[in-house]
Enzyme design. Structure first.
Site, PDB file in Angstrom:
ATOM      1  CG  LEU A   1      -1.777   1.214   1.369  1.00  0.00           C
ATOM      2  CD1 LEU A   1      -3.005   0.997   0.528  1.00  0.00           C
ATOM      3  CD2 LEU A   1      -2.157   1.457   2.806  1.00  0.00           C
TER       4      LEU A   1
ATOM      5  CD  GLU B   1      -7.643   8.063   1.226  1.00  0.00           C
ATOM      6  OE1 GLU B   1      -7.922   6.924   0.826  1.00  0.00           O
ATOM      7  OE2 GLU B   1      -8.454   8.799   1.789  1.00  0.00           O
TER       8      GLU B   1
ATOM      9  NE  ARG C   1      -8.923   4.638   1.301  1.00  0.00           N
ATOM     10  CZ  ARG C   1      -8.446   4.151   2.424  1.00  0.00           C
ATOM     11  NH1 ARG C   1      -8.862   2.977   2.862  1.00  0.00           N
ATOM     12  NH2 ARG C   1      -7.547   4.818   3.109  1.00  0.00           N
TER      13      ARG C   1
ATOM     14  CG  HIS D   1      -7.009  -1.366   1.709  1.00  0.00           C
ATOM     15  ND1 HIS D   1      -5.755  -1.539   2.227  1.00  0.00           N
ATOM     16  CD2 HIS D   1      -7.549  -0.316   2.366  1.00  0.00           C
ATOM     17  CE1 HIS D   1      -5.532  -0.623   3.158  1.00  0.00           C
ATOM     18  NE2 HIS D   1      -6.604   0.117   3.280  1.00  0.00           N
TER      19      HIS D   1
ATOM     20  NE  ARG E   1     -11.313   1.010   5.952  1.00  0.00           N
ATOM     21  CZ  ARG E   1     -10.090   1.563   5.923  1.00  0.00           C
ATOM     22  NH1 ARG E   1      -9.862   2.718   6.524  1.00  0.00           N
ATOM     23  NH2 ARG E   1      -9.109   0.974   5.296  1.00  0.00           N
TER      24      ARG E   1
HETATM   25  C1  LIG Z   1      -1.755  -1.385   4.591  1.00  0.00           C
HETATM   26  C2  LIG Z   1      -2.935  -0.881   5.366  1.00  0.00           C
HETATM   27  C3  LIG Z   1      -3.010   0.452   5.750  1.00  0.00           C
HETATM   28  C4  LIG Z   1      -4.092   0.921   6.483  1.00  0.00           C
HETATM   29  N1  LIG Z   1      -4.143   2.241   6.838  1.00  0.00           N
HETATM   30  C5  LIG Z   1      -5.182   2.685   7.590  1.00  0.00           C
HETATM   31  C6  LIG Z   1      -5.234   4.033   8.043  1.00  0.00           C
HETATM   32  O1  LIG Z   1      -4.341   4.828   7.766  1.00  0.00           O
HETATM   33  N2  LIG Z   1      -6.259   4.425   8.799  1.00  0.00           N
HETATM   34  C7  LIG Z   1      -7.261   3.565   9.153  1.00  0.00           C
HETATM   35  O2  LIG Z   1      -8.168   3.984   9.858  1.00  0.00           O
HETATM   36  N3  LIG Z   1      -7.229   2.273   8.761  1.00  0.00           N
HETATM   37  C8  LIG Z   1      -6.223   1.817   7.985  1.00  0.00           C
HETATM   38  N4  LIG Z   1      -6.197   0.505   7.588  1.00  0.00           N
HETATM   39  C9  LIG Z   1      -7.205  -0.423   8.077  1.00  0.00           C
HETATM   40  C10 LIG Z   1      -6.908  -0.818   9.499  1.00  0.00           C
HETATM   41  O3  LIG Z   1      -5.531  -0.952   9.698  1.00  0.00           O
HETATM   42  C11 LIG Z   1      -7.535  -2.125   9.883  1.00  0.00           C
HETATM   43  O4  LIG Z   1      -8.827  -2.199   9.429  1.00  0.00           O
HETATM   44  C12 LIG Z   1      -7.573  -2.275  11.384  1.00  0.00           C
HETATM   45  O5  LIG Z   1      -6.295  -2.080  11.908  1.00  0.00           O
HETATM   46  C13 LIG Z   1      -8.094  -3.608  11.799  1.00  0.00           C
HETATM   47  O6  LIG Z   1      -7.883  -3.773  13.182  1.00  0.00           O
HETATM   48  P1  LIG Z   1      -8.467  -4.979  13.969  1.00  0.00           P
HETATM   49  O7  LIG Z   1      -8.140  -4.767  15.384  1.00  0.00           O
HETATM   50  O8  LIG Z   1      -9.873  -5.162  13.608  1.00  0.00           O
HETATM   51  O9  LIG Z   1      -7.711  -6.253  13.397  1.00  0.00           O
HETATM   52  P2  LIG Z   1      -6.152  -6.617  13.276  1.00  0.00           P
HETATM   53  O10 LIG Z   1      -5.262  -5.529  13.656  1.00  0.00           O
HETATM   54  O11 LIG Z   1      -6.001  -7.245  11.949  1.00  0.00           O
HETATM   55  O12 LIG Z   1      -5.966  -7.708  14.394  1.00  0.00           O
HETATM   56  C14 LIG Z   1      -6.467  -9.004  14.269  1.00  0.00           C
HETATM   57  C15 LIG Z   1      -6.008  -9.780  15.482  1.00  0.00           C
HETATM   58  O13 LIG Z   1      -6.686 -11.011  15.534  1.00  0.00           O
HETATM   59  C16 LIG Z   1      -5.771 -12.038  15.775  1.00  0.00           C
HETATM   60  N5  LIG Z   1      -6.331 -13.254  15.200  1.00  0.00           N
HETATM   61  C17 LIG Z   1      -6.807 -13.440  13.953  1.00  0.00           C
HETATM   62  N6  LIG Z   1      -7.238 -14.696  13.809  1.00  0.00           N
HETATM   63  C18 LIG Z   1      -7.054 -15.309  14.997  1.00  0.00           C
HETATM   64  C19 LIG Z   1      -7.306 -16.633  15.477  1.00  0.00           C
HETATM   65  N7  LIG Z   1      -7.823 -17.564  14.698  1.00  0.00           N
HETATM   66  N8  LIG Z   1      -6.957 -16.923  16.746  1.00  0.00           N
HETATM   67  C20 LIG Z   1      -6.399 -15.981  17.542  1.00  0.00           C
HETATM   68  N9  LIG Z   1      -6.147 -14.723  17.139  1.00  0.00           N
HETATM   69  C21 LIG Z   1      -6.480 -14.404  15.888  1.00  0.00           C
HETATM   70  C22 LIG Z   1      -4.505 -11.583  15.143  1.00  0.00           C
HETATM   71  O14 LIG Z   1      -3.420 -12.232  15.717  1.00  0.00           O
HETATM   72  C23 LIG Z   1      -4.534 -10.112  15.490  1.00  0.00           C
HETATM   73  O15 LIG Z   1      -4.039  -9.930  16.790  1.00  0.00           O
HETATM   74  C24 LIG Z   1      -5.119   0.036   6.836  1.00  0.00           C
HETATM   75  C25 LIG Z   1      -5.045  -1.304   6.458  1.00  0.00           C
HETATM   76  C26 LIG Z   1      -3.979  -1.755   5.704  1.00  0.00           C
HETATM   77  C27 LIG Z   1      -3.956  -3.165   5.243  1.00  0.00           C
END
Ligand SMILES: Cc1cc2nc3c(=O)[nH]c(=O)nc-3n(C[C@H](O)[C@H](O)[C@H](O)COP(=O)(O)OP(=O)(O)OC[C@H]3O[C@@H](n4cnc5c(N)ncnc54)[C@H](O)[C@@H]3O)c2cc1C
Ligand code: SF4
Ligand code: SF4
Ligand code: FES
Lengths: 394, 562
Positions: free
Chosen positions: B241, B244, B275, B340, B375
């Site tokens: 990525l 943005e 987006r 994404h 989003r």
């Molecule tokens: C490259 C990139 C850039 C981004 N930039 C932005 C940004 O600038 N601003 C913004 O708002 N959003 C951004 N996003 C989106 C955002 O980062 C994510 O949507 C958000 O961080 C998701 O957080 P989460 O806590 O839901 O999941 P995650 O951070 O993905 O955490 C998932 C957790 O679940 C655990 N897990 C998964 N499966 C299992 C299992 N079976 N057993 C035990 N544990 C498990 C993993 O170990 C991890 O700890 C970006 C995304 C990407 C890919």
């Protein structure tokens, strides 16, 4: 696409056997990473090849490993570059001696590219659990927890944000950039000698709080890190961690900042490191060349010549250093006049002019090397000296 | 049997925030993550996090932008909550120690992001997600007495008691292969998105939709599964990525002729339109032959002052250099739309509650829905934190009200049988797991991406169903207990296939174009028939479709132009 042979140091804990080497042939674009190569081998040949990885983009800190003997991230090392590096190496140089003679399995390098195989090992200074997976809990995370790694502000927070100098946030953002990959720990020479050393990553983390104007325990933190025999004075200044760090955190620089702050807090350095640094600068400024004897004297008893009475510690330390001074004397590596403080010759007058201008330049550009600030200096001008070095390394 | 009042699955931003919020309520908390928490995918978020905190900005404006961005598919009550609570959350993070960028007065400073009518994105250089997550992890270490951490434990299924309530999870200690039934009064799924279903993707290898599939298998409803975001600026081939933030700082998009083509698609917001709009514009340029031969267009960052690039976009300077061999401060970089973000997920209310009592979900796994059809940048981190916090609190309140229910050992046995079955498959008896993953990823990227139609989605669905059969006999090489990543990969493949099937079914069902769903056979938005969510529930014959209302509070759907 190109063919590569990767030679992986493997260990399967449930097999009852010791570590061994295995070679895999992979074909991928040279711009792809060593981790991509490992994953290809895992996908195609052997799913039991164990390696931690997730982001593939040098962000998550999972894939610390040694490539051709150098601690780094597998996903950040381009396989084409790793091959060039391997080709420059003679034989198995860079491979840790302990396993250099372990048995070799696998397809054999003659099937792959003509050059040397790319050598991949688990990180150093850590117990190996399986293949490239090491035990970071015991060697890394316990050290991180050792530095009280959370903000300790004074009293209740303000209604809005804490108002702080913008530069202070940029300053600690350099250590915030740490992804806890352990590459620096793997490469650290002091850690090898003293496994109890708090180490580069944890000390960089400590600076993130010491440098944070919102933290109220700066003094206690510095005392704690200075009084611990495995603390900030245990670093030997070897630069390995700076070379290894994939994120430009420059842990050694953070440690030096901690030492300087400790000095400012009036904390006594058992190795006189900070005084030593100042003495070094002073001696060179004065003579243009290093007068080792004067350095010892200045480090422990600055300004003693006639004016001040040397401190008791200064005298004992100078006397303690005598054997070190006498040894080269005896071996005739050093002439007597060089061993007496102040008698060592200096640079000729004309050359001293150049030394002075270097000092003047340094004075003007005294700001810390921090990649987050560096960009501000400006456009096309290549950053000079250490900064340029930094750019190619991080 | 380990037991905790509240058990959080996943330790990204949503999970860590949920755990901290629950612990604040005084209950015992366990947090499980299949990788070490700081390895979670939240650290990839470079750009920042939105909040209407600047004087002159308002939560209503933030809410409107979010709703318009969603193509009116978001639930407005949820958006109101998220945008109202945003400023307080930013200040909370700042107080915990996040090193947010400051303006000259030393106060919090902002940058502009796509689809937003004001500069309201707070950031830490371009490591915002990482910085926030590491600070939350500092807090987890600080409160280690209240919050037990299970780092590198893989959760594989949910335990449901005889009343149909969630009462625990089955989990495998990755380090030694030991499988345990954990007991809990409330379980919060925060396992992130499902990007690995597509190839390439900007997501990390661990984003395999585990929580979405576990909830689905346990009988919870999924919602908006057709809404998959393609980000406009990803590196061709590898899917990395370019934030943005680059366009926020003023970078231009150019086609192969050097035209700033966004003039034709979004004359007002240009590169900073939503987006879905920008991705479609790029794909149109590429499809109509105005792209580069490698199927890309160019992002020109050289128009941004170098000083600013180094200060605010350092990470992508490194990405350009290390992963594309391009110095972005000197030349444009080739990019294209890439998978994404998962807008859909486990259907929840504004307190994270799913259809199954005791089961909560937050973050990218969940669908509240605040993102609807699309989003906005920097709204996801906010979503994880606000709804992580709210579900943590509600889960704790529930835990205080009830006693532990007895979980049947059946789930544990089922799990052990599944593992034994996978391990017993002979080498060569079926396909390799990695082959199936590759075919899945390429199929989804070809047929269920920026532009979709009935024929393509139907084909994809057929492929997915065939792959599901093939997965039953796919074999693995590793038969050990310690760090058996091969086995986990096989289990994850199952989750990925469930996610893919649901996305295909929903995409086929929605016969209109809205947000990320663009049907070339139904190119218009159709509010009369389709201003509603598609919900999916598992049956033995695949997902069963039902619909739910979109909540509209004060913003009536309008035509969407940028
Ligand atoms: C490259 C990139 C850039 C981004 N930039 C932005 C940004 O600038 N601003 C913004 O708002 N959003 C951004 N996003 C989106 C955002 O980062 C994510 O949507 C958000 O961080 C998701 O957080 P989460 O806590 O839901 O999941 P995650 O951070 O993905 O955490 C998932 C957790 O679940 C655990 N897990 C998964 N499966 C299992 C299992 N079976 N057993 C035990 N544990 C498990 C993993 O170990 C991890 O700890 C970006 C995304 C990407 C890919
Ligand atoms: S500079 Fe210090 S901390 Fe860094 S590797 Fe060398 S001894 Fe270790
Ligand atoms: S300081 Fe650098 S090398 Fe050390 S753990 Fe942090 S990112 Fe890795
Ligand atoms: S895979 Fe994340 S740092 Fe290498």
């Amino acid at each position: 696409m190109a063919d590569y042979t990767i030679k992986v140091r493997r260990f399967q804990p449930e097999s009852g056997e010791g570590p061994y080497w295995e070679e895999f042939n992979v074909d991928l674009d040279p711009s792809l990473s060593v981790l991509d190569g490992l994953l290809q081998a895992k996908d195609r040949d052997d799913g039991s090849l164990a390696v931690r990885c997730s982001c593939r983009a040098a962000i998550c800190g999972s894939c610390g490993m040694k490539v051709n003997g150098q601690s780094t991230l597998g996903c950040k090392t381009q396989i084409g570059e790793a091959q060039e590096q391997a080709d420059k190496m003679v034989g198995a140089a860079g491979v840790s001696a302990a396993v250099a003679d372990s048995p070799i399995r696998g397809e054999g390098s003659d099937l792959g590219s003509a050059g040397n195989p790319i050598v991949i090992e688990p990180m150093g200074n850590m117990p190996v659990i399986k293949d490239l997976i090491t035990d970071m809990e015991s060697t890394h995370w316990t050290k991180i927890r050792r530095v009280t790694p959370w903000l300790l502000p004074h009293g209740e927070p303000p209604e809005r944000e804490y108002v702080v100098e913008p530069e202070s946030m940029i300053d600690i953002t350099q250590s915030m950039a740490c992804i806890q990959c352990g590459a620096c720990v793997s490469s650290c020479l002091s850690m090898e000698a003293d496994p109890g050393f708090i180490g580069p990553a944890a000390l960089a983390k400590a600076y993130r709080f010491v440098g944070d104007p919102r933290d109220a325990e700066t003094h206690e933190r510095l005392h704690d890190l200075a009084d611990d025999p495995h603390g900030i004075y245990d670093c030997t200044h070897c630069f390995s961690c700076i070379d290894a760090c994939p994120k430009g955190v420059a842990p050694m620089d953070q440690i030096m900042r901690l030492r300087r702050k400790a000095g400012e807090e009036g904390i006594e350095d058992p190795n006189a490191g900070h005084d030593h640094e100042i003495a070094f600068v002073k001696v060179i400024e004065k003579k243009g060349l290093l007068d080792e004897a004067l350095l010892v004297q200045e480090s422990y008893a600055p300004g003693i010549k006639g004016k001040l009475k040397p401190s008791k510690r200064g005298l004992t330390e100078t006397i303690k250093s005598l054997p070190t001074i006498l040894r080269p004397l005896r071996k005739r590596k050093v002439k007597l006049r060089q061993a007496i403080p102040g008698l060592h010759h200096g640079l000729p007058k004309e050359a001293m002019g150049d030394v002075k201008s270097i000092y003047a330049h340094a004075e003007e550009h005294s700001e810390e090397l921090n990649l987050y600030i560096r960009g501000e200096e400006g456009d096309d001008a290549q950053p000079d000296g250490a900064a340029a070095e930094e750019v190619t390394n991080d | 049997m380990p037991s905790h009042d509240v058990l959080v699955i996943g330790a990204g931003l949503a999970g860590q925030r949920a755990a901290l919020a629950a612990a604040e309520e005084g209950v015992s908390v366990g947090i499980i993550s299949k990788v070490h928490p700081v390895r979670s995918h939240s650290n990839a978020a470079q750009g920042g996090i939105n909040a209407a905190l600047n004087p002159g900005d308002s939560w209503e404006s933030h809410a409107f932008d979010t709703i318009k961005g969603s193509d009116y598919l978001s639930d407005q009550d949820a958006v109101e909550i998220m945008t109202r609570e945003a400023p307080e959350e930013i200040l909370h993070l700042e107080h915990l120690g996040v090193t947010f960028h400051r303006n000259e007065e030393g106060k919090l400073g902002t940058r502009a992001f796509g689809g937003a009518s004001a500069a309201r994105t707070y950031y830490v250089a371009d490591i915002t997600g990482q910085a926030i997550m590491h600070v939350l992890y500092e807090q987890l270490m600080k409160y280690s007495e209240q919050i037990a951490r299970y780092e590198e434990w893989f959760c594989s299924s949910l335990a449901i008691d005889e009343n149909g309530e969630c009462c625990g999870v089955v989990t495998r200690n990755v380090a030694d292969g030991q499988v345990e039934l954990f007991q809990a009064k409330s379980v919060i799924l925060c396992t992130g998105g499902n990007g690995m279903v597509w190839k390439p993707s900007t997501n990390a290898l661990i984003c395999t939709g585990d929580g979405i599939a576990m909830a689905y298998r346990a009988g919870a409803k999924l919602m908006d599964m057709e809404m998959i975001q393609y980000h406009p600026t990803t590196l061709a081939g590898k899917g990395f990525l370019i934030t943005e933030g680059a366009r926020g700082e003023g970078a231009h998009l150019l086609n192969a002729k050097g035209e700033r083509f966004m003039e034709r698609y979004a004359p007002n917001k240009m590169e900073l339109a939503s987006r879905d709009v920008v991705s479609r514009a790029e794909q149109t340029e590429i499809n109509e032959g105005r792209g580069f031969p490698d199927g890309t267009v160019a992002l020109d960052i050289t128009v941004v002052p170098k000083k600013r690039v180094h200060e605010a976009l350092r990470e992508i300077v490194l990405v350009g250099r290390d992963f594309a061999g391009v110095d972005i401060t000197r030349e444009p970089i080739h990019i294209k739309p890439g998978n994404h973000y998962t807008m859909g997920g486990v259907k929840t209310d504004v307190d994270g509650r799913t259809d199954i009592p005791g089961l909560y979900s937050a973050g990218e796994t969940a669908c509240v829905s605040v993102h609807g059809g699309n989003r906005l940048g920097a709204n996801s981190l906010l979503d994880t934190l606000i709804f992580g916090k709210r579900s943590g609190r509600d889960a704790a309140a529930r835990a205080k009200r009830i006693d532990y229910a007895r979980a049947s050992k059946q789930v544990l046995e089922d799990e052990e049988n599944l593992v034994a079955d996978i391990i017993s498959r002979e080498k060569g008896s079926g396909r390799r797991i990695s082959e199936i993953k590759l075919e899945l990823g390429q199929t989804m990227d070809a047929k269920v991406a920026v532009f979709r139609d009935e024929a393509g989605i139907t084909e994809a669905l057929e492929t997915v169903r065939r792959l599901k059969e093939e997965a039953k006999t796919a074999y693995i090489d590793d038969h050990g207990s310690v760090f058996n990543q091969d086995l986990l990969g096989a289990i994850e493949l199952g989750y990925m296939l469930d996610n893919a099937e649901c996305t295909c079914v929903a995409a086929l069902e929605r016969k209109e174009s809205r947000g990320a769903q663009y049907r070339t056979d139904f190119p218009e938005r159709n509010d009369t028939d389709w201003l509603k969510h598609i919900d999916l529930e598992r049956t033995d014959d695949g997902p069963e479709i039902s619909y739910s209302e979109v909540t509209i509070t004060q913003w009536e759907p309008q035509e969407r132009t940028y």
